[in-house]
Design a protein around this motif. Sequence first.
Motif, PDB file in Angstrom:
ATOM      1  N   LYS A 113       0.821  -1.216   0.000  1.00  0.00           N
ATOM      2  CA  LYS A 113       0.000   0.000   0.000  1.00  0.00           C
ATOM      3  C   LYS A 113       0.855   1.266   0.000  1.00  0.00           C
ATOM      4  N   SER A 114       2.140   1.092   0.281  1.00  0.00           N
ATOM      5  CA  SER A 114       3.071   2.220   0.266  1.00  0.00           C
ATOM      6  C   SER A 114       3.774   2.275  -1.087  1.00  0.00           C
ATOM      7  N   LYS A 115       4.189   3.464  -1.485  1.00  0.00           N
ATOM      8  CA  LYS A 115       4.837   3.591  -2.791  1.00  0.00           C
ATOM      9  C   LYS A 115       6.215   2.935  -2.762  1.00  0.00           C
ATOM     10  N   ARG A 116       6.663   2.509  -3.898  1.00  0.00           N
ATOM     11  CA  ARG A 116       7.981   1.891  -3.997  1.00  0.00           C
ATOM     12  C   ARG A 116       9.058   2.875  -3.549  1.00  0.00           C
ATOM     13  N   GLY A 117      10.051   2.359  -2.870  1.00  0.00           N
ATOM     14  CA  GLY A 117      11.107   3.196  -2.349  1.00  0.00           C
ATOM     15  C   GLY A 117      10.897   3.597  -0.902  1.00  0.00           C
ATOM     16  N   SER A 118       9.689   3.298  -0.360  1.00  0.00           N
ATOM     17  CA  SER A 118       9.421   3.615   1.045  1.00  0.00           C
ATOM     18  C   SER A 118      10.287   2.748   1.948  1.00  0.00           C
ATOM     19  N   VAL A 119      10.631   3.298   3.097  1.00  0.00           N
ATOM     20  CA  VAL A 119      11.478   2.586   4.057  1.00  0.00           C
ATOM     21  C   VAL A 119      10.633   2.092   5.222  1.00  0.00           C
ATOM     22  N   PHE A 120      10.866   0.854   5.634  1.00  0.00           N
ATOM     23  CA  PHE A 120      10.123   0.237   6.732  1.00  0.00           C
ATOM     24  C   PHE A 120      11.080  -0.270   7.809  1.00  0.00           C
ATOM     25  N   PHE A 121      10.567  -0.322   9.022  1.00  0.00           N
ATOM     26  CA  PHE A 121      11.328  -0.862  10.150  1.00  0.00           C
ATOM     27  C   PHE A 121      10.558  -2.027  10.749  1.00  0.00           C
ATOM     28  N   THR A 122      11.268  -2.923  11.390  1.00  0.00           N
ATOM     29  CA  THR A 122      10.616  -4.064  12.034  1.00  0.00           C
ATOM     30  C   THR A 122       9.491  -3.601  12.949  1.00  0.00           C
ATOM     31  N   ASP A 123       9.727  -2.508  13.675  1.00  0.00           N
ATOM     32  CA  ASP A 123       8.732  -1.990  14.618  1.00  0.00           C
ATOM     33  C   ASP A 123       7.413  -1.602  13.946  1.00  0.00           C
TER      34      ASP A 123
END
Length: 205
Positions: free
Chosen positions: A15-25
Amino acid sequence: MSESIENKVLDKVKKSKRGSVFFTDDFLRFGNAKAVSKTLERLVEKNEIMRVARGIYTRPEINKTLGIPLTPSTETIAKAIARRDRARIIPTGVYSLNILGLSTQIPMNAVYLTDGVARKIMIGKRTILFKKTAPKNLAAIGEISGLVIQGLKTLGKDQLNETEISKVIEILKKENSERLRNDIRLAPEWIRTIMKAALPENQRL
C-alpha cells in the motif's frame, strides 16, 4: 498464524509507494518481534522486499532500463530514521557540501547532526553516522538555510571563491524568506553576510 502475519505485512508494504522505508517496529501490531522478523526474512527471500540494513527494509524502486532494484538514497533512509525516532537531523561535513553542489566528492560516510540517539548504520559499503549535538545546532527552521550554514561551516571562510558564493546565494533564494530571516541570526557573521544577500533588497536590513 505465520501466513496471516505475512499477508498483513505484505499488504501494508504494497500500500506504500515503492522506495518507502520500513522498520521491524512498523509491523509489531501483527505479531511479536520474533515472528515479524522471520516474516520479513521470508519476504526478502521471495524478493518482495529488500533488506537495507539491520531492521530496515524497503519495497525497492526498479531501474526502468536495467530492471534491477534500487537501494533508497542515504537521505531517504536518514529521514525515515528521524521520523521514527521523532528526532531532528541536519546533514553536515562533506555530505552537506555535496548536496549543495559545492563538492563533487560523494562521501561514503554521510554525517548528520541529531538531537536523537547517536548511532552508526551500515548500508552496504556506505555509512550513515548520527552525531548527537546541542539543540542550538538544530535550531534552523529552513531546510535549505540550515544546510547552507552547516555546509559553509565545513568549508570555512577562506575556502570560498566568488563563483561559489554566487551559487550559494542562488540556492538560498529558493528558501522561504521568513525562514531565511530567522536562520540568518543563527549563523556566524561571515555566513550571515552571504545569507543576507539572498533576501530581497528591502528585507536585508
